[in-house]
Design a protein around this motif. Sequence first.
Motif: not given
Length: 297
Positions: A21-26, A246-252, A270-271, A275-281
């Motif tokens: 659980x993280x709040x990474x910007x990108x 809304x914004x998954x960025x990559x996967x491995x 994102x306005x 709550x999970x945006x920026x986290x590692x799923x």
Amino acid sequence: MTSRRAAMGQARTTAYDVAVRETAALGEGPTWDAATARLIWVDILGSRVHTYAPGNGRRTVMATEQHVGAAKPRRGGGLVVNLRDGVGLYGPEGASFSWLVRNPVPGRRGNDAAVAPDGSLWVGTMAYDERPGGGSLTRIAPDGTATEQLGEVAVSNGTGWSPDGRLMYYVDSPTRRIDVFDSAQDECVYAVNRRPFAEIEEGAGFPDGLTVDADGCVWVALWDGAAIRRYTPDGRLDRTVELPVRRPTACAFGGPGLRDLYITTARTGLDRPHPLSGSLLVLPDAGRGLPGRPFAG
């Protein structure tokens, strides 16, 4: 075959867990490091390199002096990083830093990167304003020799190779396509004969980072699409994993047996981010990944 022609009959799932659980910007660039049994990923705009060891839950965070588009393990230990002004090398545990390739361009930064079958690093760049032609894709040899492979790129993103190394997949996000090249190795890996592999339909988001599994299927994150898709080797869409962000960025793939699919996410722009945006799923037991290669430099 494009996604429009292949949408019928695809499997749709929503199973995921929260790894970190993280709040990474990108959040970007998940990479499994087999030597240390941990996942490496970055927060580009936060100038941070994160690691996560699923075996014991241990995490580390290392600050970089510039925006960091990607971080990959090196053969002798440490990391190679795609920074704003070029490609740099960190020693084990970040103990030292040196530039391998330094080529600052005003208004440009490093973005996604991948290690090719020959141990070279393929690095993407993009303009901060994402203007067409502001980025490129460049091969970095272990000795630091840089050879541009593609110019006139807008947002250089996912890059990966088929299990036999004969195909290379690539994303320039605004094109809404995953492209495929013929890849061959003489003294070094090169790619020719670019052609469309799969197209992302309007309204489904933009293709971002990708990975190729042991069956030759291509998994791609959809920025602004809240989903991960898997395409078969013939370009047919056969699985969609819906996500709350809304914004998954990559996967491995990573973890025991390379069976768990890790997904980085972003909250920038994102306005009202989830709550999970920026986290590692993570998608447990999603498939079977390919062993990664460390950078040979």
